[in-house]
Structure formats: C-alpha cells, structure tokens
Design a protein around this motif. Structure first.
Motif, PDB file in Angstrom:
ATOM      1  N   ALA A   1      -2.135  80.616 -55.688  1.00  2.38           N
ATOM      2  CA  ALA A   1      -3.545  80.352 -56.317  1.00  2.38           C
ATOM      3  C   ALA A   1      -3.376  79.727 -57.569  1.00  2.38           C
ATOM      4  O   ALA A   1      -2.547  79.932 -58.429  1.00  2.38           O
ATOM      5  N   VAL A   2      -4.167  78.701 -57.780  1.00  4.57           N
ATOM      6  CA  VAL A   2      -4.429  78.048 -58.998  1.00  4.57           C
ATOM      7  C   VAL A   2      -5.770  78.104 -59.522  1.00  4.57           C
ATOM      8  O   VAL A   2      -6.788  77.762 -58.867  1.00  4.57           O
ATOM      9  N   PHE A   3      -6.121  78.191 -60.716  1.00  2.00           N
ATOM     10  CA  PHE A   3      -7.149  78.293 -61.541  1.00  2.00           C
ATOM     11  C   PHE A   3      -7.365  76.686 -62.214  1.00  2.00           C
ATOM     12  O   PHE A   3      -6.279  76.033 -62.929  1.00  2.00           O
ATOM     13  N   VAL A   4      -8.419  75.981 -61.630  1.00  2.00           N
ATOM     14  CA  VAL A   4      -8.680  74.615 -62.069  1.00  2.00           C
ATOM     15  C   VAL A   4      -9.708  74.739 -63.207  1.00  2.00           C
ATOM     16  O   VAL A   4     -10.816  74.662 -63.191  1.00  2.00           O
ATOM     17  N   PRO A   5      -9.200  74.431 -64.522  1.00  2.00           N
ATOM     18  CA  PRO A   5     -10.083  74.331 -65.678  1.00  2.00           C
ATOM     19  C   PRO A   5     -10.852  73.303 -65.660  1.00  2.00           C
ATOM     20  O   PRO A   5     -10.243  72.117 -65.831  1.00  2.00           O
ATOM     21  N   THR A   6     -12.324  73.326 -65.917  1.00  2.00           N
ATOM     22  CA  THR A   6     -13.078  72.270 -66.205  1.00  2.00           C
ATOM     23  C   THR A   6     -13.970  72.000 -67.508  1.00  2.00           C
ATOM     24  O   THR A   6     -14.738  71.301 -67.638  1.00  2.00           O
ATOM     25  N   GLY A   7     -13.901  73.259 -68.178  1.00  2.00           N
ATOM     26  CA  GLY A   7     -14.406  73.295 -69.499  1.00  2.00           C
ATOM     27  C   GLY A   7     -13.727  73.581 -70.756  1.00  2.00           C
ATOM     28  O   GLY A   7     -12.020  73.947 -70.421  1.00  2.00           O
ATOM     29  N   GLN A   8     -14.017  73.694 -71.798  1.00  2.00           N
ATOM     30  CA  GLN A   8     -13.203  73.796 -73.023  1.00  2.00           C
ATOM     31  C   GLN A   8     -12.418  75.377 -72.978  1.00  2.00           C
ATOM     32  O   GLN A   8     -11.091  75.386 -73.490  1.00  2.00           O
ATOM     33  N   THR A   9     -13.165  76.132 -72.687  1.00  2.00           N
ATOM     34  CA  THR A   9     -12.687  77.632 -72.878  1.00  2.00           C
ATOM     35  C   THR A   9     -11.394  77.670 -71.861  1.00  2.00           C
ATOM     36  O   THR A   9     -10.350  78.401 -71.905  1.00  2.00           O
ATOM     37  N   GLY A  10     -11.671  77.305 -70.461  1.00  2.00           N
ATOM     38  CA  GLY A  10     -10.752  77.334 -69.329  1.00  2.00           C
ATOM     39  C   GLY A  10      -9.516  76.568 -69.703  1.00  2.00           C
ATOM     40  O   GLY A  10      -8.255  77.172 -69.406  1.00  2.00           O
ATOM     41  N   ILE A  11      -9.617  75.436 -70.360  1.00  2.00           N
ATOM     42  CA  ILE A  11      -8.493  74.544 -71.009  1.00  2.00           C
ATOM     43  C   ILE A  11      -7.562  75.423 -71.823  1.00  2.00           C
ATOM     44  O   ILE A  11      -6.359  75.294 -71.866  1.00  2.00           O
ATOM     45  N   MET A  12      -8.255  75.939 -72.805  1.00  2.00           N
ATOM     46  CA  MET A  12      -7.539  76.932 -73.641  1.00  2.00           C
ATOM     47  C   MET A  12      -6.927  77.990 -73.188  1.00  2.00           C
ATOM     48  O   MET A  12      -5.838  78.337 -73.637  1.00  2.00           O
ATOM     49  N   ILE A  13      -7.361  78.573 -72.284  1.00  2.00           N
ATOM     50  CA  ILE A  13      -6.767  79.548 -71.453  1.00  2.00           C
ATOM     51  C   ILE A  13      -5.482  79.154 -70.675  1.00  2.00           C
ATOM     52  O   ILE A  13      -4.473  79.638 -70.532  1.00  2.00           O
ATOM     53  N   ALA A  14      -5.672  77.889 -69.847  1.00  2.00           N
ATOM     54  CA  ALA A  14      -4.718  77.562 -68.883  1.00  2.00           C
ATOM     55  C   ALA A  14      -3.765  76.481 -69.733  1.00  2.00           C
ATOM     56  O   ALA A  14      -2.433  76.336 -68.852  1.00  2.00           O
ATOM     57  N   GLY A  15      -4.072  76.001 -70.536  1.00  2.00           N
ATOM     58  CA  GLY A  15      -3.254  75.234 -71.354  1.00  2.00           C
ATOM     59  C   GLY A  15      -3.201  73.490 -70.558  1.00  2.00           C
ATOM     60  O   GLY A  15      -2.357  72.728 -71.120  1.00  2.00           O
ATOM     61  N   TRP A  16      -4.030  73.422 -69.677  1.00  2.00           N
ATOM     62  CA  TRP A  16      -4.432  71.958 -69.206  1.00  2.00           C
ATOM     63  C   TRP A  16      -5.774  71.953 -68.640  1.00  2.00           C
ATOM     64  O   TRP A  16      -6.526  72.984 -68.783  1.00  2.00           O
ATOM     65  N   GLY A  17      -6.283  70.799 -68.186  1.00  2.00           N
ATOM     66  CA  GLY A  17      -7.369  70.499 -67.486  1.00  2.00           C
ATOM     67  C   GLY A  17      -8.415  69.399 -68.123  1.00  2.00           C
ATOM     68  O   GLY A  17      -7.971  68.746 -68.886  1.00  2.00           O
ATOM     69  N   ILE A  18      -9.474  69.161 -67.759  1.00  2.00           N
ATOM     70  CA  ILE A  18     -10.397  68.076 -68.425  1.00  2.00           C
ATOM     71  C   ILE A  18     -11.764  68.974 -68.615  1.00  2.00           C
ATOM     72  O   ILE A  18     -12.261  69.313 -67.505  1.00  2.00           O
ATOM     73  N   ALA A  19     -12.383  68.868 -69.836  1.00  2.00           N
ATOM     74  CA  ALA A  19     -13.979  69.341 -70.054  1.00  2.00           C
ATOM     75  C   ALA A  19     -14.665  68.107 -69.326  1.00  2.00           C
ATOM     76  O   ALA A  19     -15.060  67.132 -70.054  1.00  2.00           O
ATOM     77  N   VAL A  20     -15.057  68.482 -68.315  1.00  2.00           N
ATOM     78  CA  VAL A  20     -15.748  67.317 -67.507  1.00  2.00           C
ATOM     79  C   VAL A  20     -17.450  66.989 -68.236  1.00  2.00           C
ATOM     80  O   VAL A  20     -17.822  65.920 -67.917  1.00  2.00           O
ATOM     81  N   ASP A  21     -17.733  67.948 -69.039  1.00  2.00           N
ATOM     82  CA  ASP A  21     -19.071  67.662 -69.570  1.00  2.00           C
ATOM     83  C   ASP A  21     -18.854  66.753 -70.725  1.00  2.00           C
ATOM     84  O   ASP A  21     -20.135  66.309 -71.292  1.00  2.00           O
ATOM     85  N   ARG A  22     -17.821  66.374 -71.056  1.00  2.00           N
ATOM     86  CA  ARG A  22     -17.447  65.188 -72.052  1.00  2.00           C
ATOM     87  C   ARG A  22     -17.211  63.987 -71.383  1.00  2.00           C
ATOM     88  O   ARG A  22     -17.155  62.772 -71.945  1.00  2.00           O
ATOM     89  N   VAL A  23     -17.114  63.875 -70.147  1.00  2.00           N
ATOM     90  CA  VAL A  23     -16.744  62.732 -69.212  1.00  2.00           C
ATOM     91  C   VAL A  23     -18.224  61.609 -68.985  1.00  2.00           C
ATOM     92  O   VAL A  23     -19.030  62.283 -68.738  1.00  2.00           O
ATOM     93  N   ILE A  24     -17.756  60.535 -69.141  1.00  2.00           N
ATOM     94  CA  ILE A  24     -19.121  59.665 -68.863  1.00  2.00           C
ATOM     95  C   ILE A  24     -19.520  59.901 -67.357  1.00  2.00           C
ATOM     96  O   ILE A  24     -18.577  60.351 -66.413  1.00  2.00           O
TER      97      ILE A  24
END
Length: 354
Positions: A179-202
C-alpha cells in the motif's frame, strides 16, 4: 532526520494546528518542542493526548533552541494561507539561529526579501512545501493504471481525511498489501517526503496533478490511498475536491466525517449534509467519469467518550448500511478488513489518453 520546533502560537489544541499534529503523529522526523505561549510549561500529552507524544511546550523560539532543533515547522494552516505579521519576528530569530524553515502556507516565504536575505546570511534554507511543480492537464492515463485506488472524501474540510488515509495504509501493510499513501496536501507531503499540494495548482490542472500523483504512486505499490482535500459542499474548497475525485480516477471512496460538525468550517449557515446524502452525491459525481462506490465511512470522534463514539458508529451504520469506524480511536484494521473486498478496479470513460 529533521528535529522540528512546531510553531503553533495560540492554537496548538485547535484544528488550525493540524499541520503540527500530523507531523508529530505520523512523520519519521522528530518534533523536539512546540511553541504556544498560552500552553508554555506544559506537555503535549497533557493537552493533546491523542498524539501519543511527550513534547515540551515553550513560549518562544529562543526557549526552543535549548532542544537542539534543526528546523522550524510552521505548524498552522490559517484561513487563506497568509503569514500573520506577528509571526515574522520569531521566524527571523529561527533563521538567524541557522534553522531551516518548513512552511505549508500559500504565501511563499522563500520569495520574501527579508526572509530570503536572512537565510542566505545564515546559510540555511526555506522549504515552501505548497510550491507546486509544473503539471500537465488531465489525460486519461490514470484510467489504465493497474493499481487499485481508494480516495478519501470528506463531509467538510479538516475532518481527518489525511489521518484516515495514513491509518488505512498502515492496516493494509499489516495485512501484507503493498500500500502507498498518496499525499495531496502540505502536511501529507511533510510526512511522506513527496507529493503535490493540489490546492496550490491552477484550477484547470488540479485533475492533471492528481493523475500525475497516482501515476507516480503506482510504481511504488498496487494499492493507492489518495489523501482527499476539502469537501464537495464546502463553498471555498469544493473545486479541489472535485479535481481530485476525477483526476485520481479512484476505484472506491471512503467518506470521512467529523461527528462534532453541524455546519461547514467557516460557514455557519452551510450545514454538513447527512451521510446518506453525501454518499449519493459523491457516487453520482464520480460516476459521470469513472464509477466509484463509497465502500465505508471513517468517523472522527475526537473529544467524545468511547461510549458516545460507539453510538455514533452504530447510527452511521444504520443510516448508510456501510462499514463504519473511528480508525484512530479503535484502530484501522476492522474497517480495512470490512472494506477491502469491495475495493476492485472499475472502468473509466472511453477516451484515448492525450
């Protein structure tokens, strides 16, 4: 390994400090001190026992330096994501002490001339976690991924979607699933070390960013749990919710609900919809592009007694006829075991990927 000071002045025990709470509870990095002048002299286990950590709470950066930190974590998610002016002095002190600044705000701290100059002078850096990479528009490639994809969706913003996602990944791994956690927000990125904060995307590219994330995650495992954002009837954040719903191409949905909420966060005249209505709404919205059923419900019963939490679980089960549990209070394994047989690949819209 970072050694964080979690900066959360005046709000550490509120949902505004969800970034600090998430990093403390789930990150492999260590939090050595919390800054909240209103709670100074106390311990995180006293004021936030659900985090399961014994971390001293102090009043200022200068006091926190005694714990040999490497980084200052901006542990708040204020409405709008702007930096309050009265935080600046403490951040400058942290930069002057050589600490890395880790921020999930919408405001890019590295673009601030004063902060940038101070960081250059002290030889440290600023990590703006929400700064997105270049992302493509949605293509349809996500429909062809072999991995099963579960997306957490919410009855509101800040309801516990990231936490539920992380807990389900833990349960799946305990059952031998890749299983893989897919981070889409700032806190998830801090935890997982990768991802995209989608609420900052156009806006036009939110679904493309979600698609890029699940493509990347599919190389890491065969069961993807995508962290949801916002809520479909949240007046401010529904756009990012819908972008994730279509772009991540989920095969199944898990509805997350904070039982203490009667109205949408920040909008007291907008009621939280009944769970049965939300199940129907999310399934209809998904079905126009790629069918995905709501297979279960994760309740957030923080602050309630165990007895009241169990009653809330039973009520939700009776209303929706779905598996329901609080994956933090009672653990994630029972809910995972109940929903796992229902998580199967579904077909998307007939389209040729761009």
């Amino acid at each position: 390994m970072r050694k964080y000071i979690a900066f959360a002045p005046g709000v550490f025990t509120t949902h505004y400090a969800k970034t600090a709470h998430g990093v403390i509870a789930y990150s492999d990095d260590l939090t050595v001190a919390v800054i909240d002048p209103e709670l100074a002299g106390r311990n995180t286990r006293e004021v936030a026992p659900h985090l399961g950590r014994d971390i001293p709470i102090v009043a200022s950066v200068r006091e926190a330096l005694a714990f040999s930190p490497t980084s200052l974590l901006i542990g708040l998610a204020p409405k709008g994501g702007a930096l309050p002016k009265d935080w600046r002095d403490e951040i400058i002190i942290a930069i002057g002490a050589g600490l890395e600044i880790v921020s999930g705000l919408h405001e890019m701290l590295a673009d601030d001339p004063e902060f940038s100059a101070a960081a250059s002078n002290s030889g440290t850096s600023i990590w703006d976690v929400r700064k997105p990479p270049a992302v493509p528009i949605f293509s349809g490639k996500a429909f062809q991924l072999p991995a099963c994809i579960l997306l957490t969706v919410g009855s509101d913003a800040a309801s516990g979607k990231m936490t539920a996602s992380l807990e389900l990944v833990r349960a799946a791994k305990d059952r031998g699933v890749d299983a893989v956690f897919v981070p889409t927000g700032q806190t998830g990125i801090m935890i997982a070390g990768w991802g995209i904060a989608v609420d900052r995307v156009i806006a036009d590219f939110i679904s493309g960013a979600a698609e890029q994330l699940v493509e990347q995650a599919s190389t890491r495992g065969d069961f993807l749990v995508v962290e949801g954002q916002g809520g479909i009837n949240h007046p401010a954040y529904s756009a990012v919710t819908l972008g994730l719903l279509h772009g991540s191409a989920p095969d199944a949905l898990l509805l997350v609900h904070d039982v203490s909420r009667e109205s949408v966060a920040g909008f007291p005249n907008v009621p939280v919809l009944p769970l049965s209505n939300l199940v129907e709404l999310y399934e209809k919205l998904a079905g126009g592009v790629k069918p995905a059923r709501v297979v279960g419900i994760a309740l957030n019963t923080k602050g309630w007694s165990d007895e009241d939490a169990r009653k809330a679980v039973r009520r939700a089960e009776e209303e929706t006829r779905l598996p329901v549990d609080d994956v933090v209070r009672f653990g994630p394994h029972a809910l995972y075991d109940a929903i796992a047989p229902s998580i199967k690949k579904t077909s998307g819209a007939k389209m040729t990927p761009a």
